[in-house]
Design a protein around this motif. Structure first.
Motif, PDB file in Angstrom:
ATOM      1  N   LYS A  56       0.825  -1.204   0.000  1.00  0.00           N
ATOM      2  CA  LYS A  56       0.000   0.000   0.000  1.00  0.00           C
ATOM      3  C   LYS A  56       0.858   1.252   0.000  1.00  0.00           C
ATOM      4  O   LYS A  56       0.531   2.250  -0.650  1.00  0.00           O
ATOM      5  N   GLU A  57       1.956   1.188   0.754  1.00  0.00           N
ATOM      6  CA  GLU A  57       2.838   2.352   0.841  1.00  0.00           C
ATOM      7  C   GLU A  57       3.456   2.676  -0.529  1.00  0.00           C
ATOM      8  O   GLU A  57       3.491   3.841  -0.948  1.00  0.00           O
ATOM      9  N   ASP A  58       3.930   1.638  -1.223  1.00  0.00           N
ATOM     10  CA  ASP A  58       4.530   1.863  -2.535  1.00  0.00           C
ATOM     11  C   ASP A  58       3.498   2.334  -3.558  1.00  0.00           C
ATOM     12  O   ASP A  58       3.802   3.163  -4.422  1.00  0.00           O
ATOM     13  N   VAL A  59       2.285   1.801  -3.441  1.00  0.00           N
ATOM     14  CA  VAL A  59       1.216   2.231  -4.346  1.00  0.00           C
ATOM     15  C   VAL A  59       0.886   3.701  -4.121  1.00  0.00           C
ATOM     16  O   VAL A  59       0.759   4.492  -5.071  1.00  0.00           O
ATOM     17  N   SER A  60       0.748   4.090  -2.862  1.00  0.00           N
ATOM     18  CA  SER A  60       0.437   5.482  -2.535  1.00  0.00           C
ATOM     19  C   SER A  60       1.516   6.424  -3.056  1.00  0.00           C
ATOM     20  O   SER A  60       1.224   7.470  -3.650  1.00  0.00           O
ATOM     21  N   GLU A  61       2.767   6.036  -2.864  1.00  0.00           N
ATOM     22  CA  GLU A  61       3.885   6.861  -3.323  1.00  0.00           C
ATOM     23  C   GLU A  61       3.910   6.929  -4.848  1.00  0.00           C
ATOM     24  O   GLU A  61       4.137   8.007  -5.435  1.00  0.00           O
ATOM     25  N   GLY A  62       3.653   5.805  -5.509  1.00  0.00           N
ATOM     26  CA  GLY A  62       3.664   5.773  -6.960  1.00  0.00           C
ATOM     27  C   GLY A  62       2.556   6.612  -7.577  1.00  0.00           C
ATOM     28  O   GLY A  62       2.755   7.269  -8.604  1.00  0.00           O
ATOM     29  N   LEU A  63       1.380   6.613  -6.945  1.00  0.00           N
ATOM     30  CA  LEU A  63       0.280   7.430  -7.448  1.00  0.00           C
ATOM     31  C   LEU A  63       0.580   8.917  -7.292  1.00  0.00           C
ATOM     32  O   LEU A  63       0.250   9.727  -8.161  1.00  0.00           O
ATOM     33  N   LYS A  64       1.235   9.266  -6.178  1.00  0.00           N
ATOM     34  CA  LYS A  64       1.596  10.668  -5.965  1.00  0.00           C
ATOM     35  C   LYS A  64       2.631  11.138  -6.981  1.00  0.00           C
ATOM     36  O   LYS A  64       2.558  12.251  -7.500  1.00  0.00           O
ATOM     37  N   LYS A  65       3.601  10.285  -7.283  1.00  0.00           N
ATOM     38  CA  LYS A  65       4.670  10.651  -8.210  1.00  0.00           C
ATOM     39  C   LYS A  65       4.237  10.549  -9.674  1.00  0.00           C
ATOM     40  O   LYS A  65       4.917  11.078 -10.558  1.00  0.00           O
ATOM     41  N   GLY A  66       3.146   9.853  -9.911  1.00  0.00           N
ATOM     42  CA  GLY A  66       2.681   9.686 -11.283  1.00  0.00           C
ATOM     43  C   GLY A  66       3.304   8.508 -12.002  1.00  0.00           C
ATOM     44  O   GLY A  66       3.106   8.343 -13.211  1.00  0.00           O
ATOM     45  N   THR A  67       4.055   7.673 -11.279  1.00  0.00           N
ATOM     46  CA  THR A  67       4.637   6.483 -11.896  1.00  0.00           C
ATOM     47  C   THR A  67       3.623   5.339 -11.978  1.00  0.00           C
ATOM     48  O   THR A  67       3.837   4.380 -12.709  1.00  0.00           O
ATOM     49  N   LEU A  68       2.537   5.455 -11.221  1.00  0.00           N
ATOM     50  CA  LEU A  68       1.447   4.487 -11.272  1.00  0.00           C
ATOM     51  C   LEU A  68       0.161   5.214 -11.643  1.00  0.00           C
ATOM     52  O   LEU A  68       0.016   6.416 -11.398  1.00  0.00           O
ATOM     53  N   ILE A  69      -0.765   4.473 -12.211  1.00  0.00           N
ATOM     54  CA  ILE A  69      -2.029   5.045 -12.672  1.00  0.00           C
ATOM     55  C   ILE A  69      -3.172   4.190 -12.140  1.00  0.00           C
ATOM     56  O   ILE A  69      -3.091   2.964 -12.128  1.00  0.00           O
ATOM     57  N   GLN A  70      -4.243   4.836 -11.683  1.00  0.00           N
ATOM     58  CA  GLN A  70      -5.411   4.084 -11.223  1.00  0.00           C
ATOM     59  C   GLN A  70      -6.586   4.298 -12.163  1.00  0.00           C
ATOM     60  O   GLN A  70      -6.688   5.309 -12.852  1.00  0.00           O
ATOM     61  N   GLY A  71      -7.453   3.312 -12.196  1.00  0.00           N
ATOM     62  CA  GLY A  71      -8.642   3.409 -13.041  1.00  0.00           C
ATOM     63  C   GLY A  71      -9.501   2.174 -12.904  1.00  0.00           C
ATOM     64  O   GLY A  71      -9.088   1.158 -12.325  1.00  0.00           O
ATOM     65  N   VAL A  72     -10.712   2.257 -13.421  1.00  0.00           N
ATOM     66  CA  VAL A  72     -11.651   1.139 -13.377  1.00  0.00           C
ATOM     67  C   VAL A  72     -11.361   0.201 -14.547  1.00  0.00           C
ATOM     68  O   VAL A  72     -11.268   0.626 -15.694  1.00  0.00           O
ATOM     69  N   LEU A  73     -11.204  -1.072 -14.242  1.00  0.00           N
ATOM     70  CA  LEU A  73     -10.856  -2.079 -15.246  1.00  0.00           C
ATOM     71  C   LEU A  73     -12.083  -2.476 -16.055  1.00  0.00           C
ATOM     72  O   LEU A  73     -13.136  -2.792 -15.488  1.00  0.00           O
ATOM     73  N   ARG A  74     -11.937  -2.456 -17.364  1.00  0.00           N
ATOM     74  CA  ARG A  74     -12.986  -2.922 -18.268  1.00  0.00           C
ATOM     75  C   ARG A  74     -12.429  -4.073 -19.087  1.00  0.00           C
ATOM     76  O   ARG A  74     -11.410  -3.926 -19.753  1.00  0.00           O
ATOM     77  N   ILE A  75     -13.091  -5.218 -19.028  1.00  0.00           N
ATOM     78  CA  ILE A  75     -12.644  -6.403 -19.744  1.00  0.00           C
ATOM     79  C   ILE A  75     -13.549  -6.628 -20.943  1.00  0.00           C
ATOM     80  O   ILE A  75     -14.774  -6.562 -20.836  1.00  0.00           O
ATOM     81  N   ASN A  76     -12.929  -6.892 -22.090  1.00  0.00           N
ATOM     82  CA  ASN A  76     -13.667  -7.166 -23.316  1.00  0.00           C
ATOM     83  C   ASN A  76     -14.562  -8.387 -23.092  1.00  0.00           C
ATOM     84  O   ASN A  76     -14.073  -9.469 -22.780  1.00  0.00           O
ATOM     85  N   PRO A  77     -15.882  -8.253 -23.237  1.00  0.00           N
ATOM     86  CA  PRO A  77     -16.770  -9.379 -22.946  1.00  0.00           C
ATOM     87  C   PRO A  77     -16.673 -10.513 -23.948  1.00  0.00           C
ATOM     88  O   PRO A  77     -17.120 -11.618 -23.674  1.00  0.00           O
ATOM     89  N   LYS A  78     -16.091 -10.251 -25.113  1.00  0.00           N
ATOM     90  CA  LYS A  78     -15.971 -11.317 -26.104  1.00  0.00           C
ATOM     91  C   LYS A  78     -14.594 -11.958 -26.069  1.00  0.00           C
ATOM     92  O   LYS A  78     -14.469 -13.163 -26.257  1.00  0.00           O
ATOM     93  N   LYS A  79     -13.560 -11.172 -25.838  1.00  0.00           N
ATOM     94  CA  LYS A  79     -12.200 -11.694 -25.772  1.00  0.00           C
ATOM     95  C   LYS A  79     -11.622 -11.348 -24.404  1.00  0.00           C
ATOM     96  O   LYS A  79     -11.131 -10.244 -24.186  1.00  0.00           O
ATOM     97  N   PHE A  80     -11.700 -12.308 -23.495  1.00  0.00           N
ATOM     98  CA  PHE A  80     -11.415 -12.025 -22.098  1.00  0.00           C
ATOM     99  C   PHE A  80      -9.964 -11.661 -21.834  1.00  0.00           C
ATOM    100  O   PHE A  80      -9.622 -11.195 -20.760  1.00  0.00           O
ATOM    101  N   HIS A  81      -9.078 -11.901 -22.808  1.00  0.00           N
ATOM    102  CA  HIS A  81      -7.677 -11.568 -22.590  1.00  0.00           C
ATOM    103  C   HIS A  81      -7.405 -10.083 -22.804  1.00  0.00           C
ATOM    104  O   HIS A  81      -6.300  -9.626 -22.556  1.00  0.00           O
ATOM    105  N   GLU A  82      -8.398  -9.327 -23.262  1.00  0.00           N
ATOM    106  CA  GLU A  82      -8.219  -7.902 -23.493  1.00  0.00           C
ATOM    107  C   GLU A  82      -8.888  -7.096 -22.381  1.00  0.00           C
ATOM    108  O   GLU A  82     -10.037  -7.345 -22.037  1.00  0.00           O
TER     109      GLU A  82
END
Length: 812
Positions: A56-82
């Protein structure tokens, strides 16, 4: 066959013997290893398939620095690998390639990702195919470590226009490519919960119905011998790199971790796992396959597995470890036979986390117990008395929860006093009560074809708050003075005895609906300004970001190539373009719907938010309505956001004390309302799809004219005009001698060469392009709830390459 109910073991099975118990921080779950994983073991320890989550600590630091990105995951309903998450810069989505890179996250989860090195990004090809702009298509990584991977032909297709995709071009031997596109997540602001990106002009005609994809990546492409070899790589000059990433953390598991599906025996009868586990295969292929302990299964499942081949179960994921391909789950319930309305409906509700249980006695005790209830005299003294005014509702005769009414009277100076009156639900839902907590958790009513799952108890919805004729009720009222100048939906008729659909028709959106909607919009705007002025840090508002610029500009360029100039300078300008482009002939509405479907792609989702959490007020704007401030106030019976707004309005009017809530807490409630609204929308779509599938099965085959919405290299998408549904038609399912795909400028075309009925006759040639009119037949498939669209053989006039109703094509 039907089976008697049996007792399911709901005790946690724990970690099976021989299965690694190493779990990373905030791990989604675990599954027992398989034979392939064991063969990869080193020094007695299993090789990890998935990466350990970051701290959690590394994630928090990465989000602050912009080296990590957060977002809601959307999975292709026809091709689950995407899978994809939105890019923070509002440009192209970030691509997540494969189950391993997804790292055990499920569709809808709020995840944190780390961008891969640029040399691992995927080249993107913009194919400019309307109807294909709903998802991004990618060729899967060949080294994906998921075992027993489902074949492409086994993966279900969401056949809404916004869930379509295009395969990678055949013959391209270069790096894997991404086909550019985007989800349609926009929603409307009308009182019926229809979904659209733009007011009036963006009303949805289509109904979403799940369908199994038929494209086979291993099948040869049937082409005309004269097709140029360079045809498949024609779009390569338009490619550019798209950012790719991997999931390193799950901030919030928003997916319910529940799935509907069927049980199967494991394939390897000689493995140790065969004696301990069964394989649960979810209906939604975005959910992984799940190992379930045999002790949870019916007692005779091992000896009579075929008896359960058509039985629906609900399974919940309880663990998924780093060294295991599949998750470990627990059977929760046997639903009944696949393809039947009630089992399928319960499965849909459970998968999307909808609480459809009866309200508890503790919750019901929060409501008045002495009926009929009358307004206390002291309450009348606190309010403006409008009981002598002429106040009326405009609702269908079947409506029971009447939460809005209108009034209009002419004043002596010639102006009109117009009022919108909304049931005061918050009066009966004390903050912090058991009823308040349940309503806040449900957040919205869920509308199915055959019933409603209410947010609030029926007593409140249909009696205490419903603005029934000739009764005294408590309301919030918004009243204006005006000068004198001042949707389409598929509806079913059900058999009263069986509950099965007998037929369907397209719901007519009348002027009376528009009248009510206009006043509701005005009331929502007025309340938004009032609560924001009073509580600038605590107002619950609703914003709609502008469309994604790059996607919109690409679409405008495509339409220019098609001879369809579009003004996208504002939502109003776009709506005007959509309305004026096609005139008012027989097929103008269908052509408008095709174009509307295309322009819904770049639209973003409207969201509830707390005003104190956004510093830039420019982000408060509502793009579709083109207003600076907006909220939801007019439907408190079915939306908890409106209840919150009522409480804020009551405080702003001095009726009650200021709410004691911090902006971050209000934002969490806003996020929850957003999540439940989207889940409710999807459940409603699936319910309509369920009933329409049964209608096709019971009453089909069904014939209809259809209009082409999108053209791919081996298939094309159509809008079925009689029913308003969208389906994909596959060339390999037709009696064709050959077919080939080409692009004339930006305009995609499929040329179909039909086998003649008589061998002495010439083959019939048919050209398929955007807005082409064709005849289709909808027919049920052997698999429960699946139906396909088949193109009817054209008449002899097509032998000359003529298009049906060619004189109806839109003019330049």
């Amino acid at each position: 066959m039907n089976h008697p109910d049996y007792k399911l073991n709901l005790q946690s099975p724990g970690t099976p013997r021989g299965v690694s118990s190493v779990v990373g921080p905030n791990a989604v779950g675990a599954s027992p290893g398989d034979k392939k994983s064991k063969n990869k073991s080193m020094r007695g320890k299993k090789k990890s398939i998935f990466e350990t989550y970051m701290s959690k600590e590394d994630v928090s630091e990465g989000l602050k620095k912009g080296t990590l990105i957060q977002g809601v995951l959307r999975i292709n309903p026809k091709k689950f690998h995407e899978a994809f998450i939105p890019s923070p810069d509002g440009d192209r989505d970030i691509f997540i390639d494969g189950v391993v890179a997804r790292n055990r996250a499920l569709n809808g989860d709020l995840v944190v990702v780390k961008l891969l090195p640029e040399d691992q990004w995927k080249p993107r090809i913009t194919l400019s195919l309307p109807g294909v702009l709903g998802l991004q298509g990618v060729k899967p990584e060949s080294n994906d470590k998921e075992t027993e991977a489902t074949n492409e032909t086994d993966i279900s297709e969401e056949s809404c226009g916004h869930h379509l995709l295009q395969k990678s071009p055949k013959g391209w031997n270069g790096p894997d490519v991404i086909i550019e596109a985007q989800f349609d997540d926009s929603d409307s602001e009308d009182r019926h919960g229809n979904t659209s990106g733009l007011v009036d002009g963006m009303k949805k005609l289509s109904v979403c119905t799940p369908d199994k994809g038929k494209e086979d990546s291993s099948a040869p492409v049937m082409k005309d011998e004269n097709t140029p070899k360079s045809q498949d790589t024609r779009a390569l000059s338009e490619k550019s790199l798209q950012k790719s990433a991997k999931v390193v953390y799950i901030l919030e598991k928003k997916h319910s971790r529940a799935a509907t599906g069927i049980l199967k025996l494991l394939a390897d009868k000689n493995s140790d796992l065969f004696k301990k586990y069964a394989l649960f295969s979810p209906s939604d292929h975005r959910v992984p396959r799940i190992y379930v302990p045999l002790k949870d299964c019916p007692q005779d499942f091992m000896t009579r597995p075929k008896d359960y081949a058509n039985t629906l179960f609900i399974c919940r994921i309880i663990d998924w470890k780093e060294d295991c391909n599949f998750a470990l789950g627990q059977l929760a319930k046997s639903l009944g036979q696949a393809g039947e309305i009630e089992p399928e409906t319960e499965g849909i509700l459970t998968e999307y986390g909808v609480d459809f249980s009866d309200f508890s006695s503790e919750v019901l005790e929060c409501l008045p117990q002495s009926l009929p209830w009358t307004i206390p005299p002291e309450e009348v003294g606190k309010r403006r008395d409008l009981r002598k005014d002429c106040i009326f509702t405009i609702d269908p005769s079947t409506a029971r929860d009447l939460d809005d009414a209108l009034s209009c009277r002419q004043l002596t100076d010639g102006t009109f006093e117009v009022g919108v009156h909304i049931a005061d639900v918050s009066y009966f839902v004390p903050e912090g009560s058991s009823l308040d907590k349940v309503a806040a958790e449900r957040a919205t009513s869920v509308y199915l074809v055959q019933k409603v799952v209410p947010m609030l108890p029926r007593l409140l919805c249909e009696e205490l708050c419903s603005l029934n004729p000739m009764t005294d009720k408590l309301t919030f009222s918004v009243i204006w003075k005006l000068t004198p100048e001042g949707k389409l939906k598929l509806a079913f008729t059900l058999d009263h005895e069986t509950g099965l659909p007998q037929g369907c028709h397209i719901y007519e959106y009348r002027d009376s609906n528009k009248l009510v909607e206009e006043f509701m919009l005005l009331a929502n705007m007025a309340v938004a300004h009032k609560i924001f002025r009073t509580f600038p840090e605590q107002a619950l508002l609703r914003r709609h970001p502008p469309p994604q610029t790059k996607m919109l500009s690409d679409l405008v360029e495509f339409c220019d190539q098609m001879g369809l100039p579009m003004d996208v300078s504002s939502a109003g300008a776009l709506n005007k373009s959509l309305t004026n482009t096609f005139g008012d002939d027989k097929y103008s509405l269908a052509r408008k719907e095709v174009l509307t479907n295309m322009y819904s792609r770049p639209m973003q989702m409207a969201l509830y938010f707390c005003s104190g959490m956004l510093q830039d007020q420019a982000q408060f704007r509502h793009y579709a309505l083109n207003v600076p401030l907006y909220t939801h106030f007019t439907s408190p019976i079915r939306r908890f956001a409106d209840v919150i707004v009522h409480r804020l309005l009551a405080a702003a009017l001095g009726y009650s004390e200021q709410p004691d809530v911090e902006p971050d807490a209000l934002q969490k409630q806003a996020d929850h309302c957003n999540d439940r609204r989207m889940a409710s929308k999807r459940v409603q779509e699936l319910s309509i799809g369920l009933f329409f599938s049964i209608l096709v099965k019971e009453s089909g085959p069904l014939e209809s004219e259809a209009m082409v919405m999108g053209v791919l290299n081996q298939a094309f998408d159509v809008l079925v005009l009689r029913f308003g549904v969208q389906k994909r038609i596959y060339c390999n399912a037709l009696a064709l001698r050959s077919y080939h795909f080409q692009k004339v400028g930006k305009k995609p075309e499929l040329t179909l060469v039909w086998e003649p009925d008589d061998l002495e006759e010439e083959p019939i040639q048919q050209v398929i392009t955007i807005f082409s009119l064709v005849d289709v037949v909808l027919q049920a498939e052997a698999t429960a709830l699946k139906y396909s669209a088949i193109l009817k053989r054209p008449g002899p006039e097509h032998s000359l390459g003529l298009e049906k109703e060619s004189d109806e094509e839109p003019e330049d």
